[in-house]
Design a protein around this motif. Structure first.
Motif, PDB file in Angstrom:
ATOM      1  N   CYS A  55       0.847  -1.196   0.000  1.00  0.00           N
ATOM      2  CA  CYS A  55       0.000   0.000   0.000  1.00  0.00           C
ATOM      3  C   CYS A  55       0.872   1.231   0.000  1.00  0.00           C
ATOM      4  N   LYS A  56       0.515   2.201  -0.869  1.00  0.00           N
ATOM      5  CA  LYS A  56       1.303   3.429  -0.941  1.00  0.00           C
ATOM      6  C   LYS A  56       0.840   4.437   0.108  1.00  0.00           C
ATOM      7  N   ASN A  57      -0.288   4.156   0.760  1.00  0.00           N
ATOM      8  CA  ASN A  57      -0.803   5.082   1.773  1.00  0.00           C
ATOM      9  C   ASN A  57      -0.257   4.747   3.149  1.00  0.00           C
ATOM     10  N   GLU A 102      -3.513   0.072  -1.713  1.00  0.00           N
ATOM     11  CA  GLU A 102      -3.311   0.856  -2.938  1.00  0.00           C
ATOM     12  C   GLU A 102      -1.903   0.559  -3.449  1.00  0.00           C
ATOM     13  N   ASP A 103      -1.809  -0.487  -4.254  1.00  0.00           N
ATOM     14  CA  ASP A 103      -0.538  -1.054  -4.690  1.00  0.00           C
ATOM     15  C   ASP A 103      -0.219  -0.579  -6.112  1.00  0.00           C
ATOM     16  N   ILE A 131     -10.291  -1.361  -3.694  1.00  0.00           N
ATOM     17  CA  ILE A 131      -8.885  -1.044  -3.968  1.00  0.00           C
ATOM     18  C   ILE A 131      -8.607   0.458  -3.874  1.00  0.00           C
ATOM     19  N   GLY A 132      -9.427   1.149  -3.082  1.00  0.00           N
ATOM     20  CA  GLY A 132      -9.072   2.512  -2.733  1.00  0.00           C
ATOM     21  C   GLY A 132      -9.448   3.585  -3.736  1.00  0.00           C
ATOM     22  N   GLU A 133      -8.693   4.693  -3.670  1.00  0.00           N
ATOM     23  CA  GLU A 133      -9.037   5.898  -4.422  1.00  0.00           C
ATOM     24  C   GLU A 133      -8.359   5.921  -5.794  1.00  0.00           C
ATOM     25  N   TRP A 134      -9.153   6.135  -6.847  1.00  0.00           N
ATOM     26  CA  TRP A 134      -8.659   6.283  -8.217  1.00  0.00           C
ATOM     27  C   TRP A 134      -9.372   7.474  -8.855  1.00  0.00           C
ATOM     28  N   CYS A 178     -14.847  10.460  -4.297  1.00  0.00           N
ATOM     29  CA  CYS A 178     -14.742   9.130  -4.916  1.00  0.00           C
ATOM     30  C   CYS A 178     -16.055   8.370  -4.761  1.00  0.00           C
TER      31      CYS A 178
END
Ligand code: 5AD
Ligand code: FES
Length: 347
Positions: A55-57, A102-103, A131-134, A178
């Motif tokens: 995860c980048k977060n 968030e990979d 899978i989070g925010e896009w 989102c």
């Protein structure tokens, strides 16, 4: 109990904070009755595939946050994800939930390729992404590639509280944006929040309920905060099971037709936590379909349950628990009865 078609803030705060056993039981009974009116006694089963814990977060509560020194990282390649879906299908699942951090290794194109593969083999199954925010364009691509549902918990609707739980590069306004975008595209959309996270007040929980009333999501995930080792919030106390159950019940009463999971986090804090959630208006369970050798690494919080069992064993266990609580396991797609706001017109 005379609940309250349009409860005031004071009435909601009263039920958020009550510890009176009789009042709580009345609240749960009212939520059960509403759930039965709309969904009968069925409890819907979803197969959960945790496909990456990169995860980048850096959410302060989360055991797989970027800077956690404890997380052992893994990701499943598309072939293994597809294999999980096949195993799930053979076990009877008609909904696959693909969840991950968030990979950045997975681009929007990569996700779409995986969706197309699953869609080709399982044309009638529901595919849920978590899978989070896009950006909007990516969400639209996911929808076109075959995803039907999207889970993105808002975590807390209190702005100061959100900022206390997240690093400065994450914003409640963007999270909400989102969710409205997903709804607008035509996803069956899931929001949700943690109960008892550090710095939370009853007013934060009131804001959660008011936000849900505005968004009207098809699904709402509600679980207690549980400290995760190696995170900045590791030393804070866990959330209360009773308060979590009251929030499940209040959500059921305010959004009678939404789908409410009895969450793994509740089952982690109390042996019968998921059963208690079913008795408070929940009507979904999400047994784990992730490969056994990676299960224990998807450690959002400490002591997570169901990390050792085979998928088949998880289903058997959950079916028994559901039946023992007086409900009926249902393996069908189980779409939400909340109508969609929009359908994306393709082409
Ligand atoms: N305790 C409880 N729930 C957590 N989540 C993440 N970390 C924790 C924790 N420490 C939840 C978040 C996220 C979901 C996938 O898991 O609500 O949206
Ligand atoms: Fe991964 Fe919060 S740490 S989304």
């Amino acid at each position: 109990m005379k609940f309250l078609t349009a409860p005031s803030d004071d009435e909601l705060l009263h039920y958020i904070t009550t510890e009176d056993p009789q009042e709580m039981e009345e609240l749960f009974a009212a939520a059960r009755a509403v759930r039965e009116e709309y969904y009968g006694l069925d409890v819907y089963f979803r197969g959960l595939i945790e496909f990456t814990n990169y995860c980048k977060n850096d959410c302060l509560y989360c055991g797989i946050r970027r800077s956690s020194p404890c997380a052992r990282r893994y990701r499943l390649d598309p072939a293994r994800i597809l294999e999980c879906c096949r195993i799930g299908d053979r076990l009877g699942f008609r909904t696959f939930v693909l969840q991950g951090g968030e990979d950045p290794w997975f681009t929007a194109e990569g996700i779409c390729r995986i969706l197309s593969l699953i869609r080709r083999e399982f044309p009638d199954h529901a595919i849920t992404l978590s899978i989070g925010e896009w950006d909007r364009g990516s969400y639209e691509d996911f929808f076109r590639a075959g995803a039907n549902r999207y889970l993105l918990r808002h975590e807390t609707a209190g702005e100061a509280h959100y900022n206390a739980l997240h690093p400065p590069d994450m914003k409640l306004s963007e999270r909400k944006e989102c969710l409205y975008t997903l709804r607008d595209i035509g996803f069956q959309t899931g929001a949700g929040f943690m109960v008892g996270s550090p710095f939370q007040t009853p007013e934060c929980l009131l804001a959660d309920l008011r936000f849900l009333q505005d968004l009207e999501p098809q699904m709402v995930g509600i679980g207690p905060f549980i400290p995760a080792e190696g995170t900045p919030l590791a030393a804070y106390p866990q959330g209360s099971v009773n308060l979590t159950l009251r929030m499940v019940a209040l959500t059921r009463l305010l959004l009678p037709r939404t789908l409410l999971p009895a969450t793994t986090a509740l089952g982690t804090l109390a042996g019968d936590g998921r059963e208690q959630a079913l008795m408070a208006g929940a009507n979904v369970v999400m047994p784990n379909l992730s490969p056994q050798n990676v299960r224990k690494f998807y450690s959002l919080y400490d002591n997570k349950i169901c990390t050792g069992d085979e998928a088949a064993e998880c289903i058997r266990c959950m079916s028994l628990r559901v039946r023992a609580t007086g409900f009926v396991p249902n393996m069908s797609r189980g779409d939400s009865k909340i109508p969609l706001r929009a359908e994306l017109r393709v082409g």
